[in-house]
Design a protein around this motif. Structure first.
Motif, PDB file in Angstrom:
ATOM      1  N   PHE A  85     -14.817  -0.810  -1.982  1.00  0.00           N
ATOM      2  CA  PHE A  85     -13.870   0.055  -2.205  1.00  0.00           C
ATOM      3  C   PHE A  85     -13.722   0.889  -1.112  1.00  0.00           C
ATOM      4  O   PHE A  85     -12.505   1.339  -0.859  1.00  0.00           O
ATOM      5  CB  PHE A  85     -13.923   0.555  -3.551  1.00  0.00           C
ATOM      6  N   PRO A  86     -14.609   1.505  -0.571  1.00  0.00           N
ATOM      7  CA  PRO A  86     -14.511   2.451   0.710  1.00  0.00           C
ATOM      8  C   PRO A  86     -13.744   1.809   1.976  1.00  0.00           C
ATOM      9  O   PRO A  86     -12.910   2.312   2.806  1.00  0.00           O
ATOM     10  CB  PRO A  86     -15.867   2.953   1.017  1.00  0.00           C
ATOM     11  N   ALA A  87     -14.031   0.282   1.944  1.00  0.00           N
ATOM     12  CA  ALA A  87     -13.309  -0.454   3.154  1.00  0.00           C
ATOM     13  C   ALA A  87     -11.860  -0.700   2.871  1.00  0.00           C
ATOM     14  O   ALA A  87     -11.085  -0.970   4.056  1.00  0.00           O
ATOM     15  CB  ALA A  87     -14.218  -1.913   3.055  1.00  0.00           C
ATOM     16  N   ILE A  88     -11.346  -0.510   1.500  1.00  0.00           N
ATOM     17  CA  ILE A  88      -9.960  -0.700   1.373  1.00  0.00           C
ATOM     18  C   ILE A  88      -9.070   0.803   1.175  1.00  0.00           C
ATOM     19  O   ILE A  88      -7.998   0.612   1.071  1.00  0.00           O
ATOM     20  CB  ILE A  88      -9.709  -1.779   0.213  1.00  0.00           C
ATOM     21  N   ALA A  89      -9.929   1.722   0.895  1.00  0.00           N
ATOM     22  CA  ALA A  89      -9.336   3.044   0.889  1.00  0.00           C
ATOM     23  C   ALA A  89      -8.098   3.167   1.617  1.00  0.00           C
ATOM     24  O   ALA A  89      -8.425   3.267   3.101  1.00  0.00           O
ATOM     25  CB  ALA A  89     -10.262   3.932   0.796  1.00  0.00           C
ATOM     26  N   GLY A  90      -7.019   3.662   1.339  1.00  0.00           N
ATOM     27  CA  GLY A  90      -6.004   4.216   2.100  1.00  0.00           C
ATOM     28  C   GLY A  90      -5.055   2.932   2.604  1.00  0.00           C
ATOM     29  O   GLY A  90      -4.178   3.464   3.621  1.00  0.00           O
ATOM     30  N   LYS A  91      -5.384   1.678   2.595  1.00  0.00           N
ATOM     31  CA  LYS A  91      -4.845   0.612   3.217  1.00  0.00           C
ATOM     32  C   LYS A  91      -3.769   0.184   2.268  1.00  0.00           C
ATOM     33  O   LYS A  91      -3.782   0.050   0.955  1.00  0.00           O
ATOM     34  CB  LYS A  91      -5.926  -0.488   3.842  1.00  0.00           C
ATOM     35  N   ALA A  92      -2.530  -0.224   2.871  1.00  0.00           N
ATOM     36  CA  ALA A  92      -1.472  -0.610   2.222  1.00  0.00           C
ATOM     37  C   ALA A  92      -1.200  -2.300   2.486  1.00  0.00           C
ATOM     38  O   ALA A  92      -0.666  -2.889   1.932  1.00  0.00           O
ATOM     39  CB  ALA A  92      -0.224   0.112   2.172  1.00  0.00           C
ATOM     40  N   THR A  93      -1.698  -2.960   3.653  1.00  0.00           N
ATOM     41  CA  THR A  93      -1.716  -4.169   3.947  1.00  0.00           C
ATOM     42  C   THR A  93      -2.823  -4.926   4.232  1.00  0.00           C
ATOM     43  O   THR A  93      -3.962  -3.912   4.867  1.00  0.00           O
ATOM     44  CB  THR A  93      -0.436  -4.429   4.975  1.00  0.00           C
ATOM     45  N   PHE A  94      -3.116  -6.005   4.203  1.00  0.00           N
ATOM     46  CA  PHE A  94      -4.451  -6.708   4.604  1.00  0.00           C
ATOM     47  C   PHE A  94      -4.410  -7.730   5.243  1.00  0.00           C
ATOM     48  O   PHE A  94      -3.504  -8.665   4.894  1.00  0.00           O
ATOM     49  CB  PHE A  94      -5.405  -6.730   3.281  1.00  0.00           C
ATOM     50  N   SER A  95      -4.671  -7.969   6.665  1.00  0.00           N
ATOM     51  CA  SER A  95      -4.596  -9.137   7.263  1.00  0.00           C
ATOM     52  C   SER A  95      -5.549 -10.177   6.792  1.00  0.00           C
ATOM     53  O   SER A  95      -6.482  -9.670   6.036  1.00  0.00           O
ATOM     54  CB  SER A  95      -4.932  -8.805   9.041  1.00  0.00           C
ATOM     55  N   LEU A  96      -5.627 -11.223   7.142  1.00  0.00           N
ATOM     56  CA  LEU A  96      -6.312 -12.367   6.780  1.00  0.00           C
ATOM     57  C   LEU A  96      -7.821 -12.369   7.310  1.00  0.00           C
ATOM     58  O   LEU A  96      -8.818 -12.598   6.726  1.00  0.00           O
ATOM     59  CB  LEU A  96      -5.975 -13.733   7.365  1.00  0.00           C
ATOM     60  N   CYS A  97      -8.008 -11.470   8.379  1.00  0.00           N
ATOM     61  CA  CYS A  97      -9.393 -11.036   8.789  1.00  0.00           C
ATOM     62  C   CYS A  97      -9.814  -9.846   7.979  1.00  0.00           C
ATOM     63  O   CYS A  97     -11.035  -9.757   7.709  1.00  0.00           O
ATOM     64  CB  CYS A  97      -9.055 -10.477  10.300  1.00  0.00           C
ATOM     65  N   ASP A  98      -8.933  -9.019   7.690  1.00  0.00           N
ATOM     66  CA  ASP A  98      -9.630  -8.056   6.596  1.00  0.00           C
ATOM     67  C   ASP A  98      -9.726  -8.518   5.218  1.00  0.00           C
ATOM     68  O   ASP A  98     -10.896  -8.277   4.742  1.00  0.00           O
ATOM     69  CB  ASP A  98      -8.206  -7.049   6.391  1.00  0.00           C
ATOM     70  N   VAL A  99      -9.065  -9.786   4.788  1.00  0.00           N
ATOM     71  CA  VAL A  99      -9.620 -10.430   3.835  1.00  0.00           C
ATOM     72  C   VAL A  99     -10.851 -11.123   3.642  1.00  0.00           C
ATOM     73  O   VAL A  99     -11.912 -10.934   2.930  1.00  0.00           O
ATOM     74  CB  VAL A  99      -8.570 -11.636   3.221  1.00  0.00           C
ATOM     75  N   ALA A 100     -11.132 -11.665   4.926  1.00  0.00           N
ATOM     76  CA  ALA A 100     -12.577 -12.323   5.144  1.00  0.00           C
ATOM     77  C   ALA A 100     -13.546 -11.296   5.049  1.00  0.00           C
ATOM     78  O   ALA A 100     -14.500 -11.758   4.537  1.00  0.00           O
ATOM     79  CB  ALA A 100     -12.444 -12.976   6.367  1.00  0.00           C
TER      80      ALA A 100
END
Length: 373
Positions: free
Chosen positions: A30-45
């Motif tokens: 959850f700290p890793a995704i805080a404030g993000k609105a989009t997620f690249s495929l690398c973010d997903v991995a």
């Protein structure tokens, strides 16, 4: 990369979680995704491998089924995590093992083991194979030292090389732009997170291993298994030193370091594996992903066979069954090393890389918390 529908579902779930952040503090996701609105495929991995499947968010989430949003973070990230193993597998043909062909991993180990047994039966005289051998070098009267070390050494070298190549491909995809100073500062916190399995603490109270109750069962079982594995490594290294430095070939006395470490390590591994399998079998299937569960059980089963066969060699080493037992153990070890880069073992280096990335992010900028804190 994951199929488009998998990536789309991961992004949908993570965007909802990023907006809600009720589970902030449960784990590193959850700290890793805080404030993000989009997620690249690398973010997903990256995020998928940060998830330790503690299932804390599953029981805390107000948007979980039957809510129309149907948010299922553990299951969604488990699917993406399994696809990440395939996406970054090197050589690329290993990717098939992380899909519907997962059972081919177990079949390959079985084939190698049977081949080893057949080879020994056809080449070793019956009176030697089923004889009672004692004293230094007893094992090598059945399987020559050169054959034993070549098979184990080459298969281990293959495993290390392929796993390192896969991990480097994964790291190149998720590595953040950071200075060497930041990376150095992040190394120790990352090591602590990796070794202590902090994210299997479920925010501190424990994970929801089986149901809504907090538990440290999986964390303890994992630590016991890894400790046992470390002891078997100590056994192997000390035996090699005795053989090459002290010129004392195996087998060794029961109270020697190689035998004690191997015995205690093997028993600890079986206890830890039993605990992990128990949790896996009793866990709420609504928060798991069948493909990853299959990978987990196959890997634990193979590792358990390796440990059990090693203990059998120790117990039967002065009987007529030593030759067959030793051959089965060597076949299992060689086969296990050969399939290691195509097994759930890949979660270890991938998760370590993801935790390092998370530590670098924490050092580079303070974590963003819910409520603007």
């Amino acid at each position: 990369m994951p199929p488009r529908e998998v990536a789309d579902e991961v992004e949908r779930v993570l965007r909802l979680c990023s907006a809600c952040m009720y589970c902030d503090g449960v784990c590193a996701v959850f700290p890793a995704i805080a404030g993000k609105a989009t997620f690249s495929l690398c973010d997903v991995a990256h995020v998928a491998n940060l998830c330790h499947a503690c299932r804390g968010c599953w029981h805390a989430c107000q948007y979980a089924p039957p809510h129309p949003f149907a948010v299922n973070v553990p299951q969604t990230l488990a699917t993406a995590r399994r696809h990440s193993y395939a996406d970054f597998a090197r050589p690329r043909w290993l990717a098939a093992a992380f899909g519907r062909r997962a059972w081919t991993v177990a079949a390959a180990v079985g084939a190698v083991t049977l081949a080893a047994l057949l080879l020994v039966v056809l080449t070793v005289p019956h009176e030697t194979l089923f004889g009672e051998h004692r004293g230094g070098g007893a094992f090598y009267r059945v399987v020559p030292w050169g054959v034993m070390t070549t098979a184990a050494g080459l298969s281990f070298l293959w495993a290390v090389t392929a796993m390192a190549a896969s991990t480097m491909a994964f790291w190149r995809a998720i590595a953040p732009p950071a200075s060497r100073r930041v990376v150095r500062r992040a190394l120790w916190p990352a090591v602590v997170d990796i070794v202590t399995l902090r994210n299997l603490g479920g925010g501190g109270a424990g994970c929801n291993d089986v149901d809504g109750r907090f538990s440290r069962e999986r964390r303890i079982a994992h630590h016991v298994m890894v400790t046992g594995f470390a002891l078997t490594i100590l056994s192997t290294v000390s035996a090699a030193l005795w053989h090459h430095v002290a010129d004392a070939p195996a087998p060794y006395p029961f109270l020697s370091l190689p035998v004690l470490a191997g015995t205690i390590g093997g028993v600890a591994m079986l206890i830890g594996i039993g605990g992990l399998v128990s949790v896996e079998r009793r866990a709420d299937t609504a928060a798991t992903e069948p493909g990853e569960t299959r990978l987990n059980l196959i890997f634990l089963g193979l590792l358990g066979l390796v440990a059990a066969s090693g203990l059998a060699v120790l117990g039967l080493r002065e009987t007529m069954l030593m030759g067959v037992t030793l051959t089965l153990h060597l076949g299992l070890v060689t086969g296990f090393f050969l399939v290691l880069p195509a097994s759930k073992m890949m979660h270890a280096p991938f998760r370590a890389a993801a935790l390092l990335r998370a530590a670098i992010d924490r050092v580079a900028s303070p974590p963003r918390r819910s409520g603007g804190e």
